[in-house]
Motif scaffolding. Sequence first.
Motif, mmCIF file in Angstrom:
data_model
loop_
_atom_site.group_PDB
_atom_site.id
_atom_site.type_symbol
_atom_site.label_atom_id
_atom_site.label_comp_id
_atom_site.label_asym_id
_atom_site.label_seq_id
_atom_site.Cartn_x
_atom_site.Cartn_y
_atom_site.Cartn_z
ATOM 1 N N SER A 1 26.345 41.347 49.637
ATOM 2 C CA SER A 1 25.593 40.837 48.490
ATOM 3 C C SER A 1 26.377 40.983 47.193
ATOM 4 O O SER A 1 26.341 40.091 46.335
ATOM 5 C CB SER A 1 24.241 41.550 48.382
ATOM 6 N N ILE A 2 27.105 42.085 47.040
ATOM 7 C CA ILE A 2 27.874 42.288 45.810
ATOM 8 C C ILE A 2 29.113 41.396 45.796
ATOM 9 O O ILE A 2 29.372 40.681 44.826
ATOM 10 C CB ILE A 2 28.263 43.769 45.651
ATOM 11 N N ALA A 3 29.897 41.427 46.881
ATOM 12 C CA ALA A 3 31.129 40.629 46.917
ATOM 13 C C ALA A 3 30.830 39.141 46.852
ATOM 14 O O ALA A 3 31.535 38.382 46.174
ATOM 15 C CB ALA A 3 31.931 40.957 48.174
ATOM 16 N N SER A 4 29.779 38.697 47.528
ATOM 17 C CA SER A 4 29.457 37.274 47.551
ATOM 18 C C SER A 4 28.918 36.777 46.218
ATOM 19 O O SER A 4 28.897 35.571 45.963
ATOM 20 C CB SER A 4 28.437 36.978 48.651
ATOM 21 N N SER A 5 28.463 37.697 45.365
ATOM 22 C CA SER A 5 27.974 37.281 44.048
ATOM 23 C C SER A 5 29.113 37.067 43.063
ATOM 24 O O SER A 5 28.896 36.567 41.953
ATOM 25 C CB SER A 5 26.994 38.321 43.490
ATOM 26 N N ALA A 6 30.351 37.445 43.447
ATOM 27 C CA ALA A 6 31.514 37.281 42.564
ATOM 28 C C ALA A 6 31.918 35.810 42.482
ATOM 29 O O ALA A 6 31.823 35.068 43.459
ATOM 30 C CB ALA A 6 32.686 38.107 43.087
ATOM 31 N N LYS A 7 32.398 35.407 41.319
ATOM 32 C CA LYS A 7 32.771 33.998 41.168
ATOM 33 C C LYS A 7 34.060 33.672 41.906
ATOM 34 O O LYS A 7 34.327 32.503 42.214
ATOM 35 C CB LYS A 7 32.899 33.632 39.690
ATOM 36 N N ASN A 8 34.886 34.677 42.203
ATOM 37 C CA ASN A 8 36.085 34.458 43.014
ATOM 38 C C ASN A 8 36.465 35.763 43.692
ATOM 39 O O ASN A 8 35.879 36.817 43.411
ATOM 40 C CB ASN A 8 37.248 33.915 42.176
ATOM 41 N N GLU A 9 37.441 35.723 44.595
ATOM 42 C CA GLU A 9 37.765 36.921 45.370
ATOM 43 C C GLU A 9 38.489 37.974 44.542
ATOM 44 O O GLU A 9 38.401 39.168 44.840
ATOM 45 C CB GLU A 9 38.580 36.564 46.616
ATOM 46 N N PHE A 10 39.196 37.564 43.475
ATOM 47 C CA PHE A 10 39.841 38.575 42.627
ATOM 48 C C PHE A 10 38.783 39.396 41.896
ATOM 49 O O PHE A 10 38.913 40.618 41.772
ATOM 50 C CB PHE A 10 40.788 37.928 41.615
ATOM 51 N N ALA A 11 37.741 38.739 41.399
ATOM 52 C CA ALA A 11 36.660 39.474 40.743
ATOM 53 C C ALA A 11 36.008 40.446 41.724
ATOM 54 O O ALA A 11 35.658 41.577 41.363
ATOM 55 C CB ALA A 11 35.622 38.504 40.193
ATOM 56 N N ALA A 12 35.844 40.021 42.975
ATOM 57 C CA ALA A 12 35.229 40.881 43.994
ATOM 58 C C ALA A 12 36.079 42.116 44.264
ATOM 59 O O ALA A 12 35.574 43.243 44.278
ATOM 60 C CB ALA A 12 35.018 40.096 45.287
ATOM 61 N N ARG A 13 37.393 41.919 44.453
ATOM 62 C CA ARG A 13 38.247 43.058 44.784
ATOM 63 C C ARG A 13 38.476 43.949 43.565
ATOM 64 O O ARG A 13 38.515 45.178 43.682
ATOM 65 C CB ARG A 13 39.557 42.575 45.414
ATOM 66 N N PHE A 14 38.618 43.363 42.375
ATOM 67 C CA PHE A 14 38.791 44.166 41.160
ATOM 68 C C PHE A 14 37.552 45.014 40.905
ATOM 69 O O PHE A 14 37.647 46.206 40.597
ATOM 70 C CB PHE A 14 39.064 43.260 39.959
ATOM 71 N N GLY A 15 36.366 44.399 41.017
ATOM 72 C CA GLY A 15 35.134 45.138 40.783
ATOM 73 C C GLY A 15 34.938 46.270 41.764
ATOM 74 O O GLY A 15 34.522 47.367 41.389
ATOM 75 N N ALA A 16 35.269 46.016 43.033
ATOM 76 C CA ALA A 16 35.099 47.047 44.060
ATOM 77 C C ALA A 16 35.992 48.251 43.790
ATOM 78 O O ALA A 16 35.556 49.403 43.849
ATOM 79 C CB ALA A 16 35.398 46.471 45.436
ATOM 80 N N VAL A 17 37.261 47.994 43.485
ATOM 81 C CA VAL A 17 38.210 49.086 43.292
ATOM 82 C C VAL A 17 37.951 49.822 41.983
ATOM 83 O O VAL A 17 37.877 51.055 41.941
ATOM 84 C CB VAL A 17 39.662 48.553 43.340
ATOM 85 N N SER A 18 37.792 49.081 40.880
ATOM 86 C CA SER A 18 37.600 49.740 39.583
ATOM 87 C C SER A 18 36.253 50.455 39.516
ATOM 88 O O SER A 18 36.157 51.570 38.986
ATOM 89 C CB SER A 18 37.708 48.714 38.452
ATOM 90 N N GLY A 19 35.196 49.826 40.056
ATOM 91 C CA GLY A 19 33.883 50.454 40.025
ATOM 92 C C GLY A 19 33.831 51.749 40.806
ATOM 93 O O GLY A 19 33.257 52.744 40.351
#
Length: 678
Positions: free
Chosen positions: A312-330
């Motif tokens: 649900s979190i990764a799929s809500s990202a507008k692209n895969e870089f936003a998904a991976r950046f958010g996961a790691v930084s968060g």
Amino acid sequence: MSGLHLLDYAVIAAYFIVVLTLGKIAAKGATTGEGFFLAGRKLGKVSQFFLNFGNSAAASDAVSTASVVYQQGISGIWLGFQMIFLNPYYWFMYPWYRRVRLTTTADIFKDRLGSSGLSVFYATFTIISAVAVTMAFGNLVSYKISSALVTKTETSWSPAERASVEDYRELMTMEGLSKKNELPATERDRLGVLRERQARGELRNFITALEPWSFYLIYTITIGAYIVMGGMAATALNEAFQGVLIIVFSVILIPAGIAAVGSWDELGRVLPAEAFQLFGTGSGTSQFTVWTISAIFLATLMQAHAMPGNMSIASSAKNEFAARFGAVSGTFGKRLVTITWAFCGLIAMALYSGANTLADADMVWGTMSRQLLGPGLLGLMFAGIIASNMSTIAAKAMSVSALFAHNIYKGFRPQATDRNLVTAGRWTLVVVLLVGVVVSTQMTNVYTVLQFAMTINVPFGASLLLMFIWRRVTVAAVWTAVLGSAFLNIIFPLVAEKIPALANNSYLTTRTSDSVGRPTAVFFESVVRVNPEDNASALEGRGRLHTELLVLQSIGVDTVALSSSGRLAGRFFVDALLPLALIILVSLFTRAPSRERIDQFFGKMKTPVGATPELEAAAMDETVRHPGRFNQTKLLSTNSSWEFTRWDRVDTLGFLISCAVTLGIIGLLWALLQAVAP
């Protein structure tokens, strides 16, 4: 009641008003299924950071970290801090959940294996476990802390409450004399009786004025109001606000605690040197040796793939870089606040030892807050604790809502419209939040529930990991691993105490002694006397039966002779490795899905997410026609059944930076300990 000031109530009221307002603001975009469940797949890097930070940094983690450090020293930080080693892996894992282009994790089982049965089973199992463990656990922690903030004055205690507190004080006095070998022989039977009552949870060192049902209902209604209105968008908007409060509540206890102790130097002088050792030896009170940490990490790695919030979190990202950046930084943000939680545990060790030892270590955070924070700050702590758990529960509830609407409700109503799915999702939120309240009232021990929560999804996690990287995974293998592990890790361990032949078995109720001579259960969560007033009465097992230890015993490992840390490590190793072994073994002898289905799945997984909807649609159309068009990126031969791919520049730089930050945060923790330790 004592504890909260009028100013504290004002702060708490302001918090509730803000979160409900943000939910109302987000409601206008939650009219479609994609808008409600995935925020329209439009969330950027900042929103992804706060979603991941809020989802991971729950107050339950603060309480469990401070509680375990309070009991075992700084090595207890590894119960949650070991996940820091997952951060570089998240750089690769989260793009999988964006590239798979689905709505829920359950959808993967149907898309990859063609199994509707596994999809529905995963959805059902995850909904039940999320409600019964994750969400109810968050409720329990919120209540544990809040109940320590709002207490009864001594003059209002009932006779039973007064007896509970006075007996606890007597127990602490006797324990102190026992450690010094100064306890008279005539008092040893009395000490045994009080220890048995303590094991049963009958003794308290304060009496709360907070009634659990009222607290749970008000707390849950607030969460439900904003996520039912705005869905994932409301969750993301509130995560940003709540993320700030999480940081605040994580640090405000430290200056007040150090002032109460005297100074940082005084903290180092008061505590024993072993309290500052990052790794336990297994011979003392700490269970967190290198082996234990490695075992927990392995189980965590397996389980990470099956957490429903990933999709649900990764799929809500507008692209895969936003998904991976958010996961790691968060999650890096979560590792930093974990250090502050651990230092709160060290401060608690200095403040609450000897006769002041707390009856319930889970009350460390609430007790420190009540005693150290003034008006306004206590309300801010209350709001921060609620915010951190609300943020986690909201993300979990959204995942559960999507699972029910897409994988269960739609199965019974294939013709359901997008609007029907949103309505079903909203009603699911109401039901699961209320069920979570009921389950919360049945829970007592934070540490016990946390250990259970860390392994419950391992079989599904191991299945998903192999499904992403190995073409040979079969439906039969996943069923075998999931059902076999569920019986070993969940069903049988929980019902064992209800079977007299097991609960009263002389071998299964074996007890050893810890470093200070207190009895310690081996196979059950706890072992107590049937009659607590008679030190010669029979023993009975209570709580979870650790069947993993019986597995090790059956292959020749003397689990009784192991230290408590060795037994804990053994349990996690079995939980992590057994489902992995079952999937690989059974897959080699059973039929895999069709070649066309497998080719289409891995073709999609190698296709980068397009920068615009038009580019995304064009890229996927090409992959459907030529699913093998990216096979040249495979690390092994194009005919290999292992789907590892070569790294590109972004993969390499992100991984190296993640490793550097990981080492930097561990180095920061070590440096802080060196500065404080005697």
